[in-house]
Design a protein around this motif. Structure first.
Motif, PDB file in Angstrom:
ATOM      1  N   TYR A   1     -16.093  28.500  64.653  1.00 48.15           N
ATOM      2  CA  TYR A   1     -15.421  29.558  65.547  1.00 48.15           C
ATOM      3  C   TYR A   1     -14.674  28.983  66.604  1.00 48.15           C
ATOM      4  O   TYR A   1     -13.802  29.694  67.151  1.00 48.15           O
ATOM      5  CB  TYR A   1     -16.530  30.643  65.825  1.00 48.15           C
ATOM      6  N   LEU A   2     -15.553  27.997  67.410  1.00 49.49           N
ATOM      7  CA  LEU A   2     -14.929  27.854  68.539  1.00 49.49           C
ATOM      8  C   LEU A   2     -13.584  27.102  68.527  1.00 49.49           C
ATOM      9  O   LEU A   2     -12.671  27.149  69.168  1.00 49.49           O
ATOM     10  CB  LEU A   2     -15.883  26.499  69.406  1.00 49.49           C
ATOM     11  N   ILE A   3     -13.616  26.422  67.166  1.00 48.27           N
ATOM     12  CA  ILE A   3     -12.302  25.785  66.684  1.00 48.27           C
ATOM     13  C   ILE A   3     -11.096  26.751  66.810  1.00 48.27           C
ATOM     14  O   ILE A   3     -10.016  26.743  67.229  1.00 48.27           O
ATOM     15  CB  ILE A   3     -12.421  24.802  65.521  1.00 48.27           C
ATOM     16  N   GLU A   4     -11.545  27.728  65.786  1.00 46.85           N
ATOM     17  CA  GLU A   4     -10.611  28.841  65.619  1.00 46.85           C
ATOM     18  C   GLU A   4     -10.128  29.816  66.908  1.00 46.85           C
ATOM     19  O   GLU A   4      -9.087  30.416  67.090  1.00 46.85           O
ATOM     20  CB  GLU A   4     -11.261  29.825  64.629  1.00 46.85           C
ATOM     21  N   LEU A   5     -11.195  29.453  68.052  1.00 49.30           N
ATOM     22  CA  LEU A   5     -10.581  30.208  69.206  1.00 49.30           C
ATOM     23  C   LEU A   5      -9.508  29.526  70.057  1.00 49.30           C
ATOM     24  O   LEU A   5      -9.045  30.021  70.912  1.00 49.30           O
ATOM     25  CB  LEU A   5     -11.930  30.325  70.146  1.00 49.30           C
ATOM     26  N   GLU A   6      -9.451  28.193  69.853  1.00 44.36           N
ATOM     27  CA  GLU A   6      -8.523  27.240  70.519  1.00 44.36           C
ATOM     28  C   GLU A   6      -7.371  27.772  70.750  1.00 44.36           C
ATOM     29  O   GLU A   6      -6.620  27.503  71.814  1.00 44.36           O
ATOM     30  CB  GLU A   6      -8.674  25.827  69.926  1.00 44.36           C
ATOM     31  N   PRO A   7      -6.630  28.126  69.759  1.00 50.09           N
ATOM     32  CA  PRO A   7      -5.260  28.796  69.808  1.00 50.09           C
ATOM     33  C   PRO A   7      -4.912  29.881  70.721  1.00 50.09           C
ATOM     34  O   PRO A   7      -3.924  29.980  71.623  1.00 50.09           O
ATOM     35  CB  PRO A   7      -4.787  29.141  68.546  1.00 50.09           C
TER      36      PRO A   7
ATOM     37  N   ILE B   1     -14.970  37.395  69.444  1.00 49.80           N
ATOM     38  CA  ILE B   1     -15.092  38.504  70.541  1.00 49.80           C
ATOM     39  C   ILE B   1     -16.435  38.280  71.115  1.00 49.80           C
ATOM     40  O   ILE B   1     -16.614  38.005  72.350  1.00 49.80           O
ATOM     41  CB  ILE B   1     -14.690  39.830  70.052  1.00 49.80           C
ATOM     42  N   GLU B   2     -17.569  38.303  70.254  1.00 46.42           N
ATOM     43  CA  GLU B   2     -18.920  38.294  70.634  1.00 46.42           C
ATOM     44  C   GLU B   2     -19.121  36.901  71.376  1.00 46.42           C
ATOM     45  O   GLU B   2     -19.807  36.763  72.230  1.00 46.42           O
ATOM     46  CB  GLU B   2     -19.779  38.621  69.417  1.00 46.42           C
ATOM     47  N   ILE B   3     -18.487  35.807  70.677  1.00 45.40           N
ATOM     48  CA  ILE B   3     -18.835  34.228  71.217  1.00 45.40           C
ATOM     49  C   ILE B   3     -17.852  34.405  72.594  1.00 45.40           C
ATOM     50  O   ILE B   3     -18.951  34.020  73.615  1.00 45.40           O
ATOM     51  CB  ILE B   3     -18.212  33.419  70.454  1.00 45.40           C
ATOM     52  N   LEU B   4     -17.197  34.851  72.680  1.00 46.27           N
ATOM     53  CA  LEU B   4     -16.293  34.702  74.083  1.00 46.27           C
ATOM     54  C   LEU B   4     -16.945  35.828  75.077  1.00 46.27           C
ATOM     55  O   LEU B   4     -17.026  35.365  76.591  1.00 46.27           O
ATOM     56  CB  LEU B   4     -14.905  35.726  74.002  1.00 46.27           C
ATOM     57  N   LYS B   5     -17.775  36.882  74.738  1.00 42.66           N
ATOM     58  CA  LYS B   5     -18.472  37.489  75.697  1.00 42.66           C
ATOM     59  C   LYS B   5     -19.463  36.855  76.339  1.00 42.66           C
ATOM     60  O   LYS B   5     -20.022  37.227  77.403  1.00 42.66           O
ATOM     61  CB  LYS B   5     -18.744  39.057  75.097  1.00 42.66           C
ATOM     62  N   LEU B   6     -20.236  36.284  75.102  1.00 44.87           N
ATOM     63  CA  LEU B   6     -21.504  35.437  75.692  1.00 44.87           C
ATOM     64  C   LEU B   6     -21.433  34.482  76.488  1.00 44.87           C
ATOM     65  O   LEU B   6     -21.934  34.196  77.509  1.00 44.87           O
ATOM     66  CB  LEU B   6     -22.196  35.144  74.243  1.00 44.87           C
ATOM     67  N   LEU B   7     -20.121  33.797  76.346  1.00 40.64           N
ATOM     68  CA  LEU B   7     -19.793  32.645  77.180  1.00 40.64           C
ATOM     69  C   LEU B   7     -19.432  32.897  78.394  1.00 40.64           C
ATOM     70  O   LEU B   7     -19.778  32.373  79.325  1.00 40.64           O
ATOM     71  CB  LEU B   7     -18.639  31.664  76.397  1.00 40.64           C
ATOM     72  N   ILE B   8     -18.662  34.122  78.611  1.00 43.25           N
ATOM     73  CA  ILE B   8     -18.141  34.391  79.862  1.00 43.25           C
ATOM     74  C   ILE B   8     -19.185  35.048  80.759  1.00 43.25           C
ATOM     75  O   ILE B   8     -19.339  35.296  81.891  1.00 43.25           O
ATOM     76  CB  ILE B   8     -17.005  35.587  79.752  1.00 43.25           C
TER      77      ILE B   8
END
Length: 472
Positions: free
Chosen positions: A48-54, A16-23
């Motif tokens: 983590y980026l690979i795990e976010l793909e689905p 979730i932290e990665i998504l918030k940082l990217l957005i």
């Protein structure tokens, strides 16, 4: 988010932290910069980026992760809420699944629950102890044998409301035993009796509270009848006699003991959500909470002689006093965001210090209460009104002071805005931190505590609306 929850399910909340940082980025960000900001290795970041793909693939029509020579960025439609992805990740965490099971069911053993979840007894036992540490500031915990939520019934219900409402965020209905449509007729009758048209958020809050209470009734968990506050509030409120038959009709569907405060508690919740006038409550002589609140109002007038103690101000202060005395300081902190809070500037710091030195009624364990009251007073003193031209419907799950601060900042934008919380005709734009279905009106989804990037995107959209209105 529940404070310190990320420490329990680190992998999920790191995603979730990665998504918030990217957005939040206005331009592509390299893997090295991302990993440095997240304090993880480049290899871990890629994992983590690979795990976010689905998760991203499920909503590929609305959002996608783009990789360029400069780095990574999220390409997202404004109509898509990031909370959808956050919820998909959070619902798979141990805390969410374990809390949901124990809120709806009782008398399971650790061993039987571990077998159902395909985890070991020792793993579950260890994590229950960690969860109890996390829940300790809220004065609730998990009983180990049998598995059951411990603590006052009021705190359990408020914790469930805050946690579910701000985790599910309109994206999903978290209650397993009842449907969300079940309460529509009841809510419609409330509108008729109170002569109000409820907002989207008010209706959803009512649904959550009715579902929470019904779920607890099914487990034979009730509000302690010895708690006099709810009865005093109800009996001194002019609308209680109007709503009492409707509330009793709802309660009569369940086997509720005679000695309970359920009718009065439900009215307390309803009047708080609907912001019914509370002036009559401030005259209750024998209720300690009311006495503290009226004395506090007098102290505020002494320190700030020119302040206008509006009805809204009194309602917000009364609810803060209730939260601090009957729930605990951590419940006020539940919805706080440390980075957001740190940006608040106190222009009356000396007077506020004088005020809290004067009252000394909450001791040293009331930091969040004091901060919230200070913001409430600052916001009241700084309140301004602006003349609008673009009609904006704001749908937000924020409560009281935070919502008021958000509306004030919207009104301070360099546009002539009409900001409303009620669905009206000719709305130009809906701004929402809550998932909405089947909207034909242009809708902009953002974080409940908007990031800098959210504000920049909103300003760009408002510029477009302004330009369109000028051209037509």
């Amino acid at each position: 988010m529940l404070p310190n929850l990320a420490n329990l399910d680190k992998i999920a909340y790191r995603k979730i932290e990665i998504l918030k940082l990217l957005i939040s980025q206005n331009a592509p960000c390299s893997a090295s910069v991302l990993s440095k900001k997240l304090a993880i290795s480049g290899k871990t970041l890629l994992s983590y980026l690979i795990e976010l793909e689905p998760y991203l693939a499920e909503y590929k029509k609305h959002i996608r992760l783009v990789k360029t020579k400069e780095g990574y960025f999220l390409s997202k439609k404004n109509s898509f809420s990031m909370d959808t992805l956050y919820y998909e990740i959070e619902k798979e965490t141990l805390f969410f699944s374990f809390f949901s099971y124990n809120f709806h069911y009782q008398n399971e053993t650790i061993d039987s629950y571990a077998k159902k979840q395909f985890v070991s007894y020792s793993y579950l036992y260890r994590h229950i102890r960690l969860m109890n540490q996390l829940l300790k500031p809220f004065k609730i915990s998990y009983n180990l044998s049998p598995l059951k939520l411990n603590g006052s019934e009021v705190r359990i219900r408020f914790f469930a409301f805050y946690y579910y409402f701000h985790t599910c965020n309109g994206i999903a209905w978290p209650f397993r035993l009842v449907s969300d449509q079940k309460y529509d007729s009841f809510i419609h009758q409330l509108e008729r009796l109170t002569y109000q048209t409820f907002s989207v958020i008010q209706k959803e809050k009512l649904r959550y509270w009715f579902a929470i209470c019904e779920t607890r009734y099914r487990l034979n968990d009730f509000i302690d009848y010895r708690e006099t506050l709810y009865q005093n509030v109800a009996e001194h409120h002019p609308l209680f006699s109007v709503l009492q038959p409707l509330i009793l009709n709802f309660l009569n569907k369940f086997k509720i003991p005679t000695k309970t405060n359920e009718c009065h508690f439900l009215f307390f919740i309803i009047q708080n959500i609907l912001k019914m006038p509370t002036d009559s409550l401030l005259h209750i002589q024998d209720e300690p909470l009311i006495q503290k609140t009226t004395q506090f109002l007098e102290d505020i007038k002494v320190v700030f002689p020119t302040i206008q103690l509006s009805q809204l101000f009194k309602e917000e202060l009364l609810y803060l006093m209730y939260s601090a005395t009957h729930l605990g300081d951590s419940y006020i902190h539940f919805l706080e965001n440390s980075s957001h809070s740190s940006t608040f500037t106190y222009r009356y710091e000396a007077e506020l210090t004088q005020l809290f030195t004067k009252i000394k009624c909450f001791g040293n364990q009331s930091n969040y209460f004091q901060n919230s009251v200070m913001k409430l007073i600052e916001t009241q003193l700084a309140a301004e009104h602006y003349q609008p031209q673009i009609k904006m419907l704001v749908v937000t799950k924020l409560d009281n002071l935070q919502k008021r601060s958000l509306l004030q900042k919207l009104n301070s934008l360099p546009f002539q805005l009409i900001v409303t919380e009620q669905m009206e005709e000719n709305v130009d734009l809906i701004v929402s931190d809550f998932y909405l279905n089947n909207q034909t009106t242009p809708t902009f989804f953002w974080n409940s505590l908007p990031l800098e990037n959210d504000w920049a995107n909103l300003i760009e959209i408002l510029h477009d609306f302004e330009k369109q209105k000028i051209e037509t």
